[in-house]
Design a protein around this motif. Structure first.
Motif, mmCIF file in Angstrom:
data_model
loop_
_atom_site.group_PDB
_atom_site.id
_atom_site.type_symbol
_atom_site.label_atom_id
_atom_site.label_comp_id
_atom_site.label_asym_id
_atom_site.label_seq_id
_atom_site.Cartn_x
_atom_site.Cartn_y
_atom_site.Cartn_z
ATOM 1 N N ILE A 3 8.706 31.741 -30.408
ATOM 2 C CA ILE A 3 9.805 32.434 -29.739
ATOM 3 C C ILE A 3 10.189 33.600 -30.627
ATOM 4 O O ILE A 3 10.535 33.423 -31.798
ATOM 5 C CB ILE A 3 10.998 31.481 -29.521
ATOM 6 C CG1 ILE A 3 10.565 30.339 -28.617
ATOM 7 C CG2 ILE A 3 12.192 32.233 -28.955
ATOM 8 C CD1 ILE A 3 11.539 29.220 -28.545
ATOM 9 N N ARG A 4 10.111 34.793 -30.075
ATOM 10 C CA ARG A 4 10.417 36.013 -30.819
ATOM 11 C C ARG A 4 11.696 36.636 -30.272
ATOM 12 O O ARG A 4 11.927 36.629 -29.066
ATOM 13 C CB ARG A 4 9.262 37.004 -30.697
ATOM 14 C CG ARG A 4 8.018 36.539 -31.371
ATOM 15 C CD ARG A 4 6.924 37.608 -31.311
ATOM 16 N NE ARG A 4 5.725 37.133 -31.932
ATOM 17 C CZ ARG A 4 4.730 36.544 -31.295
ATOM 18 N NH1 ARG A 4 4.778 36.393 -29.993
ATOM 19 N NH2 ARG A 4 3.666 36.122 -31.945
ATOM 20 N N PHE A 5 12.495 37.185 -31.198
ATOM 21 C CA PHE A 5 13.696 37.904 -30.796
ATOM 22 C C PHE A 5 13.997 38.976 -31.830
ATOM 23 O O PHE A 5 13.506 38.933 -32.953
ATOM 24 C CB PHE A 5 14.889 36.948 -30.611
ATOM 25 C CG PHE A 5 15.320 36.254 -31.870
ATOM 26 C CD1 PHE A 5 16.335 36.778 -32.661
ATOM 27 C CD2 PHE A 5 14.734 35.050 -32.243
ATOM 28 C CE1 PHE A 5 16.739 36.126 -33.817
ATOM 29 C CE2 PHE A 5 15.141 34.388 -33.390
ATOM 30 C CZ PHE A 5 16.141 34.923 -34.185
ATOM 31 N N LYS A 6 14.773 39.961 -31.412
ATOM 32 C CA LYS A 6 15.168 41.032 -32.324
ATOM 33 C C LYS A 6 16.615 40.841 -32.724
ATOM 34 O O LYS A 6 17.453 40.436 -31.916
ATOM 35 C CB LYS A 6 14.994 42.400 -31.664
ATOM 36 C CG LYS A 6 13.569 42.851 -31.606
ATOM 37 C CD LYS A 6 13.467 44.310 -31.242
ATOM 38 C CE LYS A 6 12.010 44.718 -31.337
ATOM 39 N NZ LYS A 6 11.854 46.144 -31.179
ATOM 40 N N PHE A 7 16.864 41.145 -34.005
ATOM 41 C CA PHE A 7 18.223 41.096 -34.531
ATOM 42 C C PHE A 7 18.351 42.219 -35.545
ATOM 43 O O PHE A 7 17.554 42.306 -36.477
ATOM 44 C CB PHE A 7 18.525 39.741 -35.186
ATOM 45 C CG PHE A 7 19.940 39.622 -35.663
ATOM 46 C CD1 PHE A 7 20.945 39.272 -34.776
ATOM 47 C CD2 PHE A 7 20.271 39.901 -36.972
ATOM 48 C CE1 PHE A 7 22.254 39.176 -35.204
ATOM 49 C CE2 PHE A 7 21.584 39.814 -37.411
ATOM 50 C CZ PHE A 7 22.582 39.451 -36.521
ATOM 51 N N ASN A 8 19.319 43.091 -35.357
ATOM 52 C CA ASN A 8 19.541 44.250 -36.241
ATOM 53 C C ASN A 8 18.267 45.068 -36.445
ATOM 54 O O ASN A 8 17.946 45.479 -37.552
ATOM 55 C CB ASN A 8 20.096 43.807 -37.594
ATOM 56 C CG ASN A 8 21.598 43.632 -37.558
ATOM 57 O OD1 ASN A 8 22.245 43.949 -36.554
ATOM 58 N ND2 ASN A 8 22.155 43.124 -38.638
ATOM 59 N N GLY A 9 17.515 45.252 -35.375
ATOM 60 C CA GLY A 9 16.330 46.094 -35.445
ATOM 61 C C GLY A 9 15.099 45.434 -36.037
ATOM 62 O O GLY A 9 14.054 46.060 -36.147
ATOM 63 N N GLU A 10 15.203 44.173 -36.432
ATOM 64 C CA GLU A 10 14.056 43.447 -36.986
ATOM 65 C C GLU A 10 13.637 42.362 -36.012
ATOM 66 O O GLU A 10 14.465 41.768 -35.331
ATOM 67 C CB GLU A 10 14.412 42.809 -38.330
ATOM 68 C CG GLU A 10 14.623 43.785 -39.453
ATOM 69 C CD GLU A 10 14.839 43.074 -40.776
ATOM 70 O OE1 GLU A 10 13.945 42.301 -41.187
ATOM 71 O OE2 GLU A 10 15.908 43.270 -41.365
ATOM 72 N N ALA A 20 15.150 28.844 -32.989
ATOM 73 C CA ALA A 20 15.541 30.227 -32.681
ATOM 74 C C ALA A 20 17.056 30.354 -32.609
ATOM 75 O O ALA A 20 17.643 31.299 -33.149
ATOM 76 C CB ALA A 20 14.897 30.680 -31.366
ATOM 77 N N ILE A 21 17.699 29.385 -31.971
ATOM 78 C CA ILE A 21 19.169 29.409 -31.862
ATOM 79 C C ILE A 21 19.806 29.265 -33.245
ATOM 80 O O ILE A 21 20.741 29.991 -33.593
ATOM 81 C CB ILE A 21 19.647 28.296 -30.897
ATOM 82 C CG1 ILE A 21 19.223 28.645 -29.469
ATOM 83 C CG2 ILE A 21 21.153 28.108 -30.989
ATOM 84 C CD1 ILE A 21 19.379 27.491 -28.480
ATOM 85 N N ALA A 22 19.288 28.344 -34.063
ATOM 86 C CA ALA A 22 19.838 28.132 -35.409
ATOM 87 C C ALA A 22 19.626 29.371 -36.279
ATOM 88 O O ALA A 22 20.538 29.782 -37.010
ATOM 89 C CB ALA A 22 19.200 26.906 -36.056
ATOM 90 N N LEU A 23 18.446 29.966 -36.193
ATOM 91 C CA LEU A 23 18.174 31.174 -36.986
ATOM 92 C C LEU A 23 19.077 32.314 -36.559
ATOM 93 O O LEU A 23 19.646 33.010 -37.392
ATOM 94 C CB LEU A 23 16.697 31.571 -36.848
ATOM 95 C CG LEU A 23 16.258 32.844 -37.548
ATOM 96 C CD1 LEU A 23 16.555 32.792 -39.046
ATOM 97 C CD2 LEU A 23 14.769 33.097 -37.304
#
Length: 165
Positions: A3-10, A20-23
């Motif tokens: 599962i991939r997601f972006k956070f603050n451009g990363e 994924a939710i915990a991260l």
């Protein structure tokens, strides 16, 4: 399936939806509540024990000692000045010394930026690098009479010949 997601451009990746939710929650928390700078400074100060300083001094080569001493002597020194002071003929040779130091430090479980820093600035197409010692390393090392106690081992070969006459 990851599962991939972006956070603050990363881009971040986790193996399960729960991970994924915990991260994501940890990342959001770290942005809202960054580490206390005083605690981070205390951690750096405590990192440099007398044994760790001696591990560095005994675990690096003569060229690496010279590099650190010239940075110490100048507080901020450019790569051009280091080439001259270290009797090196090219930036590639300097890069080899820096690479060797980084590998030797990592073998001691010390990150290079815990010992020295490189500030890179671009002026047009010209890259200017300035070297500095990490303040915590410099303070801990000076308590061990560094660089004075280590100076005899770091002279250029032509300097040592000149001093013996």
């Amino acid at each position: 399936m990851a599962i991939r997601f972006k956070f603050n451009g990363e881009e971040w990746e986790a193996d399960t939806p729960e991970e994924a939710i915990a991260l994501r929650a940890k990342l959001e928390y770290s942005v809202r509540f960054p580490p206390d700078p005083h605690q981070e400074m205390d951690k750096e100060f405590r990192f440099w024990t007398p044994d760790r300083v001696m591990d560095v001094m005994n675990g690096i080569g003569k060229l690496q000692h010279r590099l650190l001493m010239f940075i110490w002597d100048n507080k901020r020194i450019s790569s051009t000045e280091l080439l001259e002071k270290m009797c090196l003929k090219s930036e590639v040779a300097l890069a080899g010394v820096i690479s060797g130091l980084s590998k030797q430090l990592k073998a001691l479980n010390i990150e290079p930026n815990q010992v020295f820093l490189i500030d890179v600035k671009w002026e047009g197409k010209k890259k200017n690098r300035t070297f500095m010692l990490n303040d915590f390393f410099a303070g801990a090392a000076s308590e061990h009479n560094w660089p004075e106690a280590w100076a005899a081992e770091v002279l250029c070969s032509n300097e040592s010949e000149d001093k013996s006459d």
